[in-house]
Design an enzyme around this catalytic site. Structure first.
Site, mmCIF file in Angstrom:
data_model
loop_
_atom_site.group_PDB
_atom_site.id
_atom_site.type_symbol
_atom_site.label_atom_id
_atom_site.label_comp_id
_atom_site.label_asym_id
_atom_site.label_seq_id
_atom_site.Cartn_x
_atom_site.Cartn_y
_atom_site.Cartn_z
ATOM 1 C CG ASN A 180 -3.022 28.034 49.001
ATOM 2 O OD1 ASN A 180 -3.841 27.585 49.802
ATOM 3 N ND2 ASN A 180 -1.783 27.593 48.917
ATOM 4 C CG ASP A 181 -2.873 31.172 43.292
ATOM 5 O OD1 ASP A 181 -2.837 32.373 43.613
ATOM 6 O OD2 ASP A 181 -1.857 30.482 43.095
ATOM 7 N NE ARG A 235 3.528 24.810 41.768
ATOM 8 C CZ ARG A 235 3.015 25.560 42.743
ATOM 9 N NH1 ARG A 235 1.708 25.590 42.901
ATOM 10 N NH2 ARG A 235 3.790 26.221 43.554
ATOM 11 N NE ARG A 261 3.547 25.600 47.058
ATOM 12 C CZ ARG A 261 2.796 25.261 48.104
ATOM 13 N NH1 ARG A 261 3.276 24.479 49.047
ATOM 14 N NH2 ARG A 261 1.558 25.708 48.215
ATOM 15 N NE ARG A 289 -1.437 32.519 47.917
ATOM 16 C CZ ARG A 289 -0.913 31.484 47.275
ATOM 17 N NH1 ARG A 289 -1.285 31.217 46.014
ATOM 18 N NH2 ARG A 289 -0.055 30.699 47.839
ATOM 19 C CG HIS A 305 11.721 33.782 48.778
ATOM 20 N ND1 HIS A 305 12.592 34.442 47.961
ATOM 21 C CD2 HIS A 305 10.523 33.848 48.184
ATOM 22 C CE1 HIS A 305 11.934 34.905 46.923
ATOM 23 N NE2 HIS A 305 10.683 34.559 47.038
ATOM 24 C CD GLU A 338 -2.661 27.370 40.941
ATOM 25 O OE1 GLU A 338 -2.332 27.702 42.075
ATOM 26 O OE2 GLU A 338 -1.870 27.307 39.981
ATOM 27 C CB CYS A 350 -2.357 20.568 46.248
ATOM 28 S SG CYS A 350 -2.298 21.698 44.856
HETATM 29 C C1 PEP Z 1 -2.386 27.031 45.501
HETATM 30 O O1 PEP Z 1 -2.504 28.092 44.896
HETATM 31 O O2 PEP Z 1 -3.294 26.540 46.206
HETATM 32 C C2 PEP Z 1 -1.137 26.266 45.441
HETATM 33 C C3 PEP Z 1 -1.046 25.065 45.977
HETATM 34 O O3 PEP Z 1 -0.089 26.859 44.864
HETATM 35 P P1 PEP Z 1 0.804 27.982 45.564
HETATM 36 O O4 PEP Z 1 0.338 28.083 46.993
HETATM 37 O O5 PEP Z 1 2.208 27.515 45.449
HETATM 38 O O6 PEP Z 1 0.477 29.178 44.759
HETATM 39 MG MG MG Z 2 -1.083 28.581 43.314
#
Ligand code: PEP
Ligand code: MG
Length: 747
Positions: free
Chosen positions: A629-630, A507, A471, A640, A364, A606, A677
């Site tokens: 990212n996911d 989101r 977020r 990740r 965080h 995702e 994103c």
């Molecule tokens: C992602 O997974 O790419 C995303 C934007 O969400 P977070 O990084 O908050 O999991």
């Molecule tokens: Mg994500």
């Protein structure tokens, strides 16, 4: 402990104190101390080894070994018995040193005559300073009392070293906390910063490690522990009914504060001649040494609790501490073992940089540092033991490097780099209002990721055309209790007010996996990233989802509203969530609230599964945003958050780009708006390739908009598509080399 040992130990410590007070130079003092110790414990040999650099120990003084070996005999960390003591921070006690595992014969010392060996680490709060060794001809192990007494002496030596008592000629006797150091860690937020160290928890300096009157010291310790207990009980009282995790920590504090074992050990240290604060610090040092070896996260946390408690006790005993009146330097670089998001927000933008000994890229605190765009390096070993308040420090957040007390040449090279970055920033500022249209006429929508109020000014500063990902969980994560609906309404209103005409994609709560709410019951899961998270939690806990939807509708107050559900793995999850939106709208209408002017409801893609959902889903969904990212972690099955694998697979891998292209095609069939994103949207070369694959909306950190836009404006996406297609045709695994080669020909 035997009466005789106590008296002997106090006598020896008394003589050490006289040594400390004497005018002698460092070398002379060390020589006298080795003599004193050997004499006092009736052993032939006493030697002190100190570190001359991070990895090399040097014999600095000896009674009994050959004097010619002083400052000549050196060993690496882990080498020989002395190196082993240093490496593991543990005592080595053997009756037959030459046959002990790891023994290394040093002919110049003449130590072959000595059979028994006792080596004790000289360390202070996790900082390794050297090794104290006693040896004798007689082949017998040292008794537990003797070992303990020597540990106490080693503790005093560590304090003396910290106070500069051994400063002299040569690297091994150079003063502590003065050498230049290059420390490596992990980059968590890019950017460069130059400034001065501000220790979040300033180190307590113990100026009186030795005490004459053990009764008085015991009294002082007991009084301080009583004050500590009362303080902990008070904190517990205040926290009753509040945050569970905090309660757990306080319970652990109380357990330690009442621990008989802890008290007994400190009282034994005092009986041997240490002052109350030195006794606390000795136990704390040993707990820290254990912490370095324990891998079990629960035990590590408990040792960290004990460490915090010891700090509190030291502050009570010495009267030093946080509120010591020192002012933040004008260009503070925060140095801490770890820091919570709340504390970090309190410092806010006053910080130029942050260096953490622990921390992690997904923590965080990292999220907050990113929102505030403060360069951050995590996992920087030794930083809290090496750095002193006010030290000159350079933070390179791009490469995860920290220069502590840097040499002039390093400073000037660093300043050149910063100047170049500033020039680039000027260039980006000049294109801030320019719409992003590539050389072949593709219009790319540049939006930003946000999550904290601190992000909002970036909406104008960065030239973002909207917020592509807000977020909402960040507001939940930085608190100690569930926010109220009315608080959420106020926050979301402020976001929409700041955005004005620009679109904001909210989101819904994306918790679980690495994002754990401190006040929600923690469910132990074998694989949290594949577990109960995001929309799965929302659909199982409808109350929270409804509360958030209501807050969003009320905050919109008649303005357009865009809601996005995270981590949708199959169409029905989205349908159910959208049904919840519909029901909430109905309820709000009945309650007389103004409804949003327009409502868009979308899904994050995702998991690979959603890319293969029936076409009907693509027709129904308001829009799709790829959470790269996911998606990437599931596509490559590479966590990740796991340093061992997270950089292993390239986003520009042909398989991944082909997959992205397939999603673009599926959305195109139904004209479903599509954005990307994940972090890759903010990396210029990756963003260029995503655009070439057909993505027309990129949502990224505000600081990335300038560099990404600058590259897109100069590029022809058709050319990039061709480069990618050719690389694919040649069977290359990643298109990166080909794209990079092409980019070099363009500049
Ligand atoms: C992602 O997974 O790419 C995303 C934007 O969400 P977070 O990084 O908050 O999991
Ligand atoms: Mg994500």
């Amino acid at each position: 402990m035997a009466e005789g040992t106590e008296t002997e130990s106090r006598k020896l410590l008394g003589r050490l104190r006289e040594e400390m007070a004497s005018e002698a130079a460092g070398q002379e003092r060390l020589d006298r101390i080795t003599h004193l110790i050997a004499d006092s414990i009736h052993r032939e040999v006493c030697s002190i080894y100190l570190f001359r650099d991070e990895d090399t120990l040097e014999l600095c003084a000896t009674e009994g070994l050959s004097p010619e070996a002083v400052h000549k005999t050196r060993m690496r960390m882990g080498e020989g018995l002395v190196g082993r003591v240093a490496k593991y921070g543990k005592v080595v006690n053997t009756a037959d040193a030459p046959s002990a595992k790891g023994f290394r014969y040093m002919p110049e010392t003449g130590e072959e005559r000595y059979s028994s060996f006792l080596g004790v680490p000289v360390q202070r709060l996790g900082q390794k300073l050297g090794v104290l060794v006693v040896q004798s001809r007689e082949a017998r192990e040292f008794s537990a009392d003797e070992v303990y007494a020597l540990e106490v002496v080693a503790m005093v030596l560590a304090e003396m070293a910290e106070l500069g008592a051994f400063v002299g000629e040569g690297a091994a006797l150079s003063p502590l906390h003065q050498q230049s150091l290059l420390l490596r860690g992990g980059p968590a937020q890019e950017g460069s910063a130059e400034g001065h160290v501000w220790l979040h928890e300033p180190r307590v300096v113990v100026t009186n490690p030795i005490a004459e009157d053990p009764h008085r010291e015991r009294e002082r310790l007991n009084e301080a522990v009583e004050e500590l207990r009362v303080g902990v009980d008070k904190m517990l009282e205040i926290s009753q009914g509040g945050d569970k995790e905090q309660l757990q920590v306080l319970e652990a504090y109380r357990m330690f504060a009442n621990s008989k074992g802890w008290m007994r050990r400190m009282e034994e240290d005092i009986a041997l001649g240490l002052s109350a604060e030195a006794a606390v610090e000795k136990e704390q040092s040993q707990a820290r040494a254990r912490m370095g070896q324990v891998t079990d996260p629960y035990l590590r946390e408990r040792l960290a609790d004990l460490d915090d408690l010891s700090n509190r006790l030291l502050r009570i005993l010495t009267g030093q501490g946080n509120g010591n009146g020192a002012d933040l330097p004008p260009d503070p670089i925060l140095v801490a073992r770890n820091i919570g998001p709340g504390d970090l927000l309190e410092y806010g933008r006053s910080l130029k940089g942050i260096v953490l000994e622990e921390g992690s890229v997904g923590s965080h605190a990292t999220i907050v540092a990113r929102a505030l765009a403060i360069p951050l390096v995590v996992h920087v070993g030794r930083i809290t033991t090496e750095a002193l308040n006010g030290d000159h420090i350079l933070v390179d957040g791009d490469n995860g490097v920290v220069h502590l007390r840097p040499e002039d040449t390093v400073v000037s090279a660093f300043r050149d780099k910063v100047a170049m970055e500033a020039k680039a920033q000027e260039r980006y500022a000049s294109i801030r209002e320019t719409p992003t249209v590539t050389q072949d006429g593709a219009r790319i929508n540049m939006v930003m990721n946000a999550g904290l109020m601190a992000d909002l000014p970036s909406l104008n500063n960065s030239g973002a055309e909207g917020v592509g990902l807000f977020r909402t969980e960040l507001q939940f994560l930085i608190r100690n209790q569930m926010p109220k609906r009315s608080e959420l309404v106020t926050q979301y209103k402020r976001v929409l007010d700041a955005a004005g005409e620009k679109r904001v994609v909210f989101r819904t709560l994306d918790i679980g996996s690495d994002k754990v709410l401190p006040y929600m019951k923690h469910v132990a899961e074998p694989n949290p990233a594949l577990g109960w998270r995001a929309i799965r939690v929302g659909l199982d806990k409808r109350g929270v989802m409804r509360m958030q939807l209501q807050a969003l509708i009320r905050a919109a107050d008649g303005r357009p509203l865009t809601i996005m559900f995270p981590f949708v793995a199959q169409a029905d999850e989205f349908r159910e969530a959208r049904w919840e939106v519909k029901k909430t709208i109905e309820r709000e209408r009945r309650l007389g609230h103004v409804l949003p002017e327009t409502l868009e409801v979308g899904a994050m893609l995702e998991t690979p599964s959603l890319a293969f959902a029936p076409q009907k889903f693509f027709d129904e969904v308001g829009f799709i945003s790829i959470g790269g990212n996911d998606l990437k972690q599931f596509f490559f099955a590479a966590d990740r958050e796991n340093e061992l694998v997270r950089r292993r697979y390239d986003t520009l891998n042909v398989s991944f780009l082909t997959f992205i292209e397939r999603i673009v095609e599926r959305c195109a069939i139904s004209d479903t708006p599509l954005s990307f994103c994940g972090e890759d949207a903010g990396r210029p070369v990756e963003a260029l390739c995503l655009a070439a694959m057909g993505i027309r909306t990129l949502s990224m950190r505000p600081a990335s908009i300038g560099p990404v836009k600058s590259l897109l404006l100069r590029s022809n996406l058709q050319d990039v598509r061709k480069i990618i297609a050719d690389a694919r045709h040649r069977g290359e695994q990643s298109v990166r080399p080909a794209v990079m080669d092409w980019l070099r020909t363009q500049s």
